[in-house]
Design an enzyme around this catalytic site. Structure first.
Site, PDB file in Angstrom:
ATOM      1  N   HIS A 290     -10.721  -1.346  11.562  1.00 30.93           N
ATOM      2  CA  HIS A 290      -9.658  -2.242  11.125  1.00 30.93           C
ATOM      3  C   HIS A 290      -9.565  -3.217  12.329  1.00 30.93           C
ATOM      4  O   HIS A 290      -8.758  -3.232  13.057  1.00 30.93           O
ATOM      5  CB  HIS A 290      -8.531  -1.319  11.183  1.00 30.93           C
TER       6      HIS A 290
ATOM      7  N   ARG B 116       0.814  -1.065   0.003  1.00 33.36           N
ATOM      8  CA  ARG B 116       0.043   0.141   0.113  1.00 33.36           C
ATOM      9  C   ARG B 116       0.972   1.377   0.068  1.00 33.36           C
ATOM     10  O   ARG B 116       2.044   1.225   0.565  1.00 33.36           O
ATOM     11  CB  ARG B 116      -0.878   0.097   1.387  1.00 33.36           C
TER      12      ARG B 116
ATOM     13  N   TYR C  60      -1.157  -3.820  -7.198  1.00 32.42           N
ATOM     14  CA  TYR C  60      -0.787  -4.401  -5.765  1.00 32.42           C
ATOM     15  C   TYR C  60      -2.084  -4.488  -4.918  1.00 32.42           C
ATOM     16  O   TYR C  60      -2.994  -3.332  -5.019  1.00 32.42           O
ATOM     17  CB  TYR C  60       0.222  -3.818  -5.017  1.00 32.42           C
TER      18      TYR C  60
ATOM     19  N   SER D  34      -0.900  -3.214  11.495  1.00 35.11           N
ATOM     20  CA  SER D  34      -0.458  -4.185  10.473  1.00 35.11           C
ATOM     21  C   SER D  34       0.791  -4.744  11.149  1.00 35.11           C
ATOM     22  O   SER D  34       1.521  -4.083  11.766  1.00 35.11           O
ATOM     23  CB  SER D  34      -0.112  -3.701   9.219  1.00 35.11           C
TER      24      SER D  34
ATOM     25  N   LYS E  54      -9.354  -1.858   1.623  1.00 29.82           N
ATOM     26  CA  LYS E  54      -9.171  -0.633   2.624  1.00 29.82           C
ATOM     27  C   LYS E  54      -9.786   0.533   2.024  1.00 29.82           C
ATOM     28  O   LYS E  54     -10.218   1.319   2.795  1.00 29.82           O
ATOM     29  CB  LYS E  54      -7.769  -0.441   2.557  1.00 29.82           C
TER      30      LYS E  54
ATOM     31  N   ASP F  41      -9.784  -8.915   9.276  1.00 28.04           N
ATOM     32  CA  ASP F  41      -9.114  -7.593   9.245  1.00 28.04           C
ATOM     33  C   ASP F  41     -10.058  -6.402   9.452  1.00 28.04           C
ATOM     34  O   ASP F  41      -9.836  -5.434   9.548  1.00 28.04           O
ATOM     35  CB  ASP F  41      -8.592  -7.635   7.552  1.00 28.04           C
TER      36      ASP F  41
ATOM     37  N   ARG G 243       1.600 -12.159  -0.432  1.00 23.73           N
ATOM     38  CA  ARG G 243       0.203 -12.475   0.286  1.00 23.73           C
ATOM     39  C   ARG G 243      -0.266 -13.952  -0.422  1.00 23.73           C
ATOM     40  O   ARG G 243      -0.069 -14.370  -1.508  1.00 23.73           O
ATOM     41  CB  ARG G 243      -0.678 -11.191  -0.248  1.00 23.73           C
TER      42      ARG G 243
ATOM     43  N   CYS H  87       0.894  -6.959  13.602  1.00 22.43           N
ATOM     44  CA  CYS H  87       0.819  -7.302  14.988  1.00 22.43           C
ATOM     45  C   CYS H  87       0.055  -8.545  15.323  1.00 22.43           C
ATOM     46  O   CYS H  87      -0.293  -9.042  16.342  1.00 22.43           O
ATOM     47  CB  CYS H  87       0.167  -6.114  15.784  1.00 22.43           C
TER      48      CYS H  87
HETATM   49  C1  OXD Z   1      -2.996  -4.204   6.081  1.00 26.06           C
HETATM   50  C2  OXD Z   1      -3.721  -5.169   5.487  1.00 26.06           C
HETATM   51  O1  OXD Z   1      -2.111  -3.490   5.606  1.00 26.06           O
HETATM   52  O2  OXD Z   1      -4.714  -5.722   5.827  1.00 26.06           O
HETATM   53  O3  OXD Z   1      -3.532  -3.763   7.172  1.00 26.06           O
HETATM   54  O4  OXD Z   1      -3.353  -5.661   4.212  1.00 26.06           O
HETATM   55 MN    MN Z   2      -5.328  -4.492   7.699  1.00 28.70          MN
END
Ligand code: OXD
Ligand code: MN
Length: 590
Positions: free
Chosen positions: A226, A69, A197, A248, A206, A277, A371, A250
């Site tokens: 989130h 991102r 991406y 992210s 997102k 998520d 991913r 964690c």
């Molecule tokens: C993030 C994701 O970056 O979920 O938080 O991909």
């Molecule tokens: Mn996320």
């Protein structure tokens, strides 16, 4: 596929701008999906993997400059800058439309426009919202077919309504200098250009389910967060639900799919994953807070996923999955990533598409942000309520971050408003591996810093208002799995053992366990965290629960700076949070 005037008119306008060779509507049928996979394989956009070992699985590589991102190129374009606030990049909408329209001009020439009607949340659920994404990428289509409910039933559900989110994606030249991920919340519009991406181009995730949805939620009286959602089933079959926000990296996906430690498993406890998520939360007719996961799949980070860290995630990726930027094992046409096992393939292709010998190379084979896009339905621990249009009732909201020293293993807020303060104070540290070193703190309130589609001060005010609208509000907690010792090693075992902390949280919700009042909130007595079968003793737990007032006072300074930064654009920081901060410092200084 539709007579919806608003949809057809918008598509005509976009066609005139981007000039596609042809237009294909995505209907969600098996035949169309299969044909698109075959086409993508014929052009090299996808590689078909070993269909015996990994049925229906494919590999894709993004451009080397396009792997994550891009927060610095992500914009919230509201008419007034103060509505986007200090924590978002802002540009005047008209100026941005002009810039983007020049970039999109003729960008689909020689390409096909795919029209993807998709629903975030189960079609027909009171939570559900519809989007239409226009894209020139089959990879995007196939990912959206996993991550959302997409196809004919969605456009049928939309009927004649003009109420949908417009998303326009163009790969263009994947030029990072001209990459833009732009949200126009006042126009229900998202535009993404020059990226391929996932996080930048799967516009349901997102862009819609967090940035646009948080703006809508503020106006309509609900929450878009989130957060993961998990259910804990007790031996009697009662399931209680917890939602949890972490920045992210964690461990959200790991927590959402945790395997209970033996001591709970043997008694008959189970953990169910509703989402890893994003959560959309609304007040139910019973006065409780109800949540759905608006997504239909997981867009998870591959490196580090293995049979120990997250066997459920690994199992989920064994079929119907698109892998992005992982290693291709040429010997058996399967995939590999760092942390999968200790046996990297020698005869392989790395994420950049170059020959790679995992036994010898010092370079990473998979990109650290590689991913898997996998169907939630394939997850062994997916909740039976996953497709329930009403969602699940939430007992506890958990905030957390990566803090080497400051935050204890767990604490509970005094009440809702203090809980909002705790969420606003969330922060995560860059890793603190070196002995004694404390990482650099990045403030990330409610883990929404990169995802809040409007002024963060208004967002906090909205959370405070929501507290007055939920008669049976969840209790709010904070956790920290990442405390380290003087050598920088994690003290708490984490992973499945985090359930021990969740059990204390649920006991607090039930009022069946006491707590100790401290300046930061209610804390467990060390003996109330069950450590049976663990390699740590009561003193270690006491250490994990210790609170250093000086460290917290230091942290409060950083928080005050952050509040000031937010307040500088529009003066929108709620008075209540300033009061909470003052009271917090006063308690710590006593
Ligand atoms: C993030 C994701 O970056 O979920 O938080 O991909
Ligand atoms: Mn996320």
């Amino acid at each position: 596929m539709t007579n919806n005037k608003a949809v057809l008119q918008w598509i005509d306008e976009v066609k005139a701008l981007v000039n596609p060779d042809n237009v294909v509507w995505i209907d969600g049928s098996k035949e169309q999906t299969e044909a698109l996979r075959a086409e993508a394989c014929s052009t090299g956009e996808l590689t078909k993997l070993n269909q015996e070992k990994l049925p229906n699985c494919y590999l894709h590589r993004t451009a080397v400059n396009d792997v994550a991102r891009v927060e610095n190129r992500t914009f919230i374009c509201t008419s007034k800058k103060e509505d986007a606030g200090a924590t978002n990049n802002w540009c005047d909408p008209q100026e941005m439309y002009a810039k983007l329209n020049a970039l999109y001009k003729d960008s689909y020439k020689g390409r096909t426009m795919y029209v993807i009607p998709y629903s975030m949340s189960v079609v027909g659920s009171p939570f559900a919202k519809i989007g239409i994404e226009l894209t020139d990428s089959i990879y995007v289509v196939l990912n959206m077919l996993i991550m959302t409910r997409a196809g004919k039933e969605v456009i049928d559900a939309l009927g004649d309504s003009p109420d949908f989110i417009k998303g326009l994606h163009a790969r263009k030249d994947i030029d990072e200098e001209n990459r833009y991920i732009v949200h126009f919340p006042e126009d229900n519009t998202i535009m993404s250009v020059n990226s391929g991406y996932g996080g930048n181009v799967l516009l349901g995730k997102k862009c819609f389910a967090l940035r646009i949805a948080s703006y809508l939620a503020h106006n309509e009286g609900w929450l878009a967060e989130h957060m993961l959602i998990l259910g804990i089933e007790d031996p009697q079959g009662n399931v209680r639900y917890i939602s949890a926000a972490f920045p992210s990296a964690c461990g959200k996906t790991n927590l959402a799919m945790l395997i209970p430690p033996a001591l709970y498993r043997e008694k008959g406890y189970k953990v169910w994953c509703v989402g890893d998520d994003i959560a959309w939360l609304r007040v139910g007719p019973d006065g409780r807070l109800w949540a759905v996961n608006p997504e239909n799949g997981f867009f998870g980070v591959a490196p580090g996923t293995n049979v120990k860290s997250n066997p459920n995630a690994l199992e989920t990726t064994m079929r119907d999955t698109i892998f992005t930027n992982v290693v291709l094992n040429k010997d058996n046409n399967t995939v590999w990533w760092e942390g999968l096992d200790k046996n990297p393939p020698a005869n392989a292709i790395d994420w950049k598409g170059n020959p790679w010998n995992g036994q010898e190379s010092t370079e990473k084979g998979a990109h650290p942000n590689s991913r898997f896009t996998a169907l939630a339905a394939n997850c062994p621990c997916v909740s039976k309520e996953f497709n329930n249009p009403a969602g699940v009732p939430i007992d506890a909201i958990v905030f957390g971050g990566r803090r080497a020293k400051t935050a204890p293993l767990v604490y509970q807020s005094f009440d809702w408003n203090h809980g909002v303060f705790v969420g606003s104070a969330m922060a995560s540290e860059t890793t603190a591996a070196a002995a004694g070193a404390v990482g650099v703190v990045r403030r990330d309130p409610m883990a929404m810093l990169p995802f809040c589609g409007y002024n963060m001060g208004d967002y906090f005010a909205h959370w405070l208002t929501m507290g007055t609208k939920i008669p049976k509000a969840p209790k709010i907690f904070n956790v920290n799995w990442f405390r380290t010792d003087d050598e920088g090693h994690f003290i708490w075992p984490g992973f499945g053992d985090n359930m021990r902390v969740l059990m204390w949280i649920l006991a607090r919700c039930d009022g069946t366990v006491d707590a100790v009042e401290t300046p930061i909130g209610y804390m467990p007595k060390a003996e109330d965290i069950n450590i049976e079968g663990l390699d740590i003793d009561l003193d270690t737990v006491k250490g994990l629960l210790s609170v250093d007032n000086d460290l917290w006072l230091e942290d409060a300074k950083g928080l005050r700076e952050f509040y000031n930064k937010i307040d500088a654009v529009g003066n929108r920081m709620p008075k209540e949070l300033w009061n909470q901060l003052d009271a917090f410092e006063a308690r710590l200084s006593k």
